[in-house]
Design an enzyme around this catalytic site. Structure first.
Site, PDB file in Angstrom:
ATOM      1  N   PHE A 160      -3.023  16.296   3.752  1.00  0.00           N
ATOM      2  CA  PHE A 160      -3.306  15.627   2.482  1.00  0.00           C
ATOM      3  C   PHE A 160      -2.030  15.613   1.655  1.00  0.00           C
ATOM      4  CE2 PHE A 160      -4.819  14.881  -1.751  1.00  0.00           C
ATOM      5  CZ  PHE A 160      -5.824  13.945  -1.542  1.00  0.00           C
ATOM      6  N   GLU A 210       0.843  -1.211   0.000  1.00  0.00           N
ATOM      7  CA  GLU A 210       0.000   0.000   0.000  1.00  0.00           C
ATOM      8  C   GLU A 210       0.866   1.244   0.000  1.00  0.00           C
ATOM      9  OE1 GLU A 210      -2.653   1.362  -0.478  1.00  0.00           O
ATOM     10  OE2 GLU A 210      -4.391   0.477   0.494  1.00  0.00           O
ATOM     11  N   ASP A 211       0.419   2.259  -0.684  1.00  0.00           N
ATOM     12  CA  ASP A 211       1.133   3.540  -0.619  1.00  0.00           C
ATOM     13  C   ASP A 211       0.861   4.228   0.715  1.00  0.00           C
ATOM     14  OD1 ASP A 211      -1.426   3.502  -1.893  1.00  0.00           O
ATOM     15  OD2 ASP A 211      -1.275   5.645  -2.236  1.00  0.00           O
ATOM     16  N   ASP A 226      -4.552   5.519   5.697  1.00  0.00           N
ATOM     17  CA  ASP A 226      -5.059   6.811   6.170  1.00  0.00           C
ATOM     18  C   ASP A 226      -6.114   6.533   7.241  1.00  0.00           C
ATOM     19  OD1 ASP A 226      -6.340   9.369   6.219  1.00  0.00           O
ATOM     20  OD2 ASP A 226      -5.627   9.778   4.217  1.00  0.00           O
TER      21      ASP A 226
HETATM   22  C1  PRP Z   1      -5.903   5.548  -1.409  1.00  0.00           C
HETATM   23  C2  PRP Z   1      -4.619   4.828  -1.056  1.00  0.00           C
HETATM   24  C3  PRP Z   1      -5.086   3.693  -0.167  1.00  0.00           C
HETATM   25  C4  PRP Z   1      -6.303   4.269   0.524  1.00  0.00           C
HETATM   26  C5  PRP Z   1      -5.953   4.662   1.936  1.00  0.00           C
HETATM   27  O1  PRP Z   1      -6.518   4.908  -2.478  1.00  0.00           O
HETATM   28  O2  PRP Z   1      -3.969   4.376  -2.187  1.00  0.00           O
HETATM   29  O3  PRP Z   1      -5.431   2.562  -0.916  1.00  0.00           O
HETATM   30  O4  PRP Z   1      -6.705   5.421  -0.237  1.00  0.00           O
HETATM   31  O5  PRP Z   1      -6.996   5.359   2.557  1.00  0.00           O
HETATM   32  P1  PRP Z   1      -7.845   4.766   3.775  1.00  0.00           P
HETATM   33  O6  PRP Z   1      -6.888   4.204   4.771  1.00  0.00           O
HETATM   34  O7  PRP Z   1      -8.555   5.996   4.306  1.00  0.00           O
HETATM   35  O8  PRP Z   1      -8.805   3.763   3.236  1.00  0.00           O
HETATM   36  P2  PRP Z   1      -7.711   5.573  -3.334  1.00  0.00           P
HETATM   37  O9  PRP Z   1      -9.007   4.989  -2.883  1.00  0.00           O
HETATM   38  O10 PRP Z   1      -7.583   7.065  -3.306  1.00  0.00           O
HETATM   39  O11 PRP Z   1      -7.397   5.026  -4.795  1.00  0.00           O
HETATM   40  P3  PRP Z   1      -6.071   5.266  -5.675  1.00  0.00           P
HETATM   41  O12 PRP Z   1      -4.937   4.511  -5.006  1.00  0.00           O
HETATM   42  O13 PRP Z   1      -6.405   4.713  -7.006  1.00  0.00           O
HETATM   43  O14 PRP Z   1      -5.786   6.759  -5.706  1.00  0.00           O
END
Ligand code: PRP
Length: 178
Positions: free
Chosen positions: A154, A101-102, A105
């Protein structure tokens, strides 16, 4: 203190710091898994650079697959509704799955994914996240390997977007309102 770059972005973690941290993470992962094969499971789209850079540093036997789980739509805050947009291609029963995971959050995406994948009987299920925002957590979820704990701002870059922009940046930056 973050370095002010322009009106809307301040660099929080440089490209060099990211690469150095990924080296450390790869060494920990290799030490833990030993000779066990690993399925690197990238969570699209944000993990695109991280899984690529991490994967190239692992000398363990690895395979790669992807899931796409989205809860953010095009805005800045989680909708709280997790959608599986693309499921894995492989059956993970009996495999060592390492979710890549990147960012963790609110923890919504990861807790949902862990629950779902846990039902598919992997041999092991762990998570490596480049970034974690502990103050933003709404769902407590285990993250075995964390690169950086960051403040509740953010952030964009190195795969993370705002309305699909900024994913290409080689560093992590705080996006300011402007
Ligand atoms: C982002 C990120 C994680 C997730 C984390 O994905 O890559 O997967 O949100 O947030 P959380 O802990 O609040 O669930 P996103 O849904 O924005 O999709 P993306 O990676 O395609 O931008």
């Amino acid at each position: 203190m973050p370095v002010k770059l322009n009106e809307s972005l301040s660099i929080l973690i440089s490209a060099e710091e990211i690469q150095e941290k990924i080296k450390e993470l790869s060494q920990k992962i290799e030490a833990d898994y030993g000779d066990e094969p690993i399925l690197l499971l990238g969570v699209l789209k944000g993990s695109l650079h991280f899984i690529s850079d991490l994967g190239r540093l692992l000398s363990s036997q690895t395979t790669v697959d992807f899931v796409q789980v989205s809860s953010y739509g095009s805005g800045k805050s989680s909708t709280g509704v997790v959608q599986i947009r693309k499921d894995l291609d492989v059956n993970i029963e009996g495999l060592n799955v390492l979710i890549v995971e990147d960012i963790v959050d609110t923890g919504t995406t990861l807790s949902h994914l862990r629950e779902l994948l846990g039902t598919r009987r992997p041999k092991s299920l762990k998570v490596v996240a480049l970034l974690s925002k502990p103050e933003a957590r709404k769902h407590q979820t285990q993250v075995e390997y964390v690169g950086f704990e960051i403040p509740n701002e953010f952030v964009v870059g190195y795969g993370l977007d705002y309305g699909e922009r900024f994913r290409n940046l080689p560093y992590i930056a705080i996006l300011h309102e402007g």
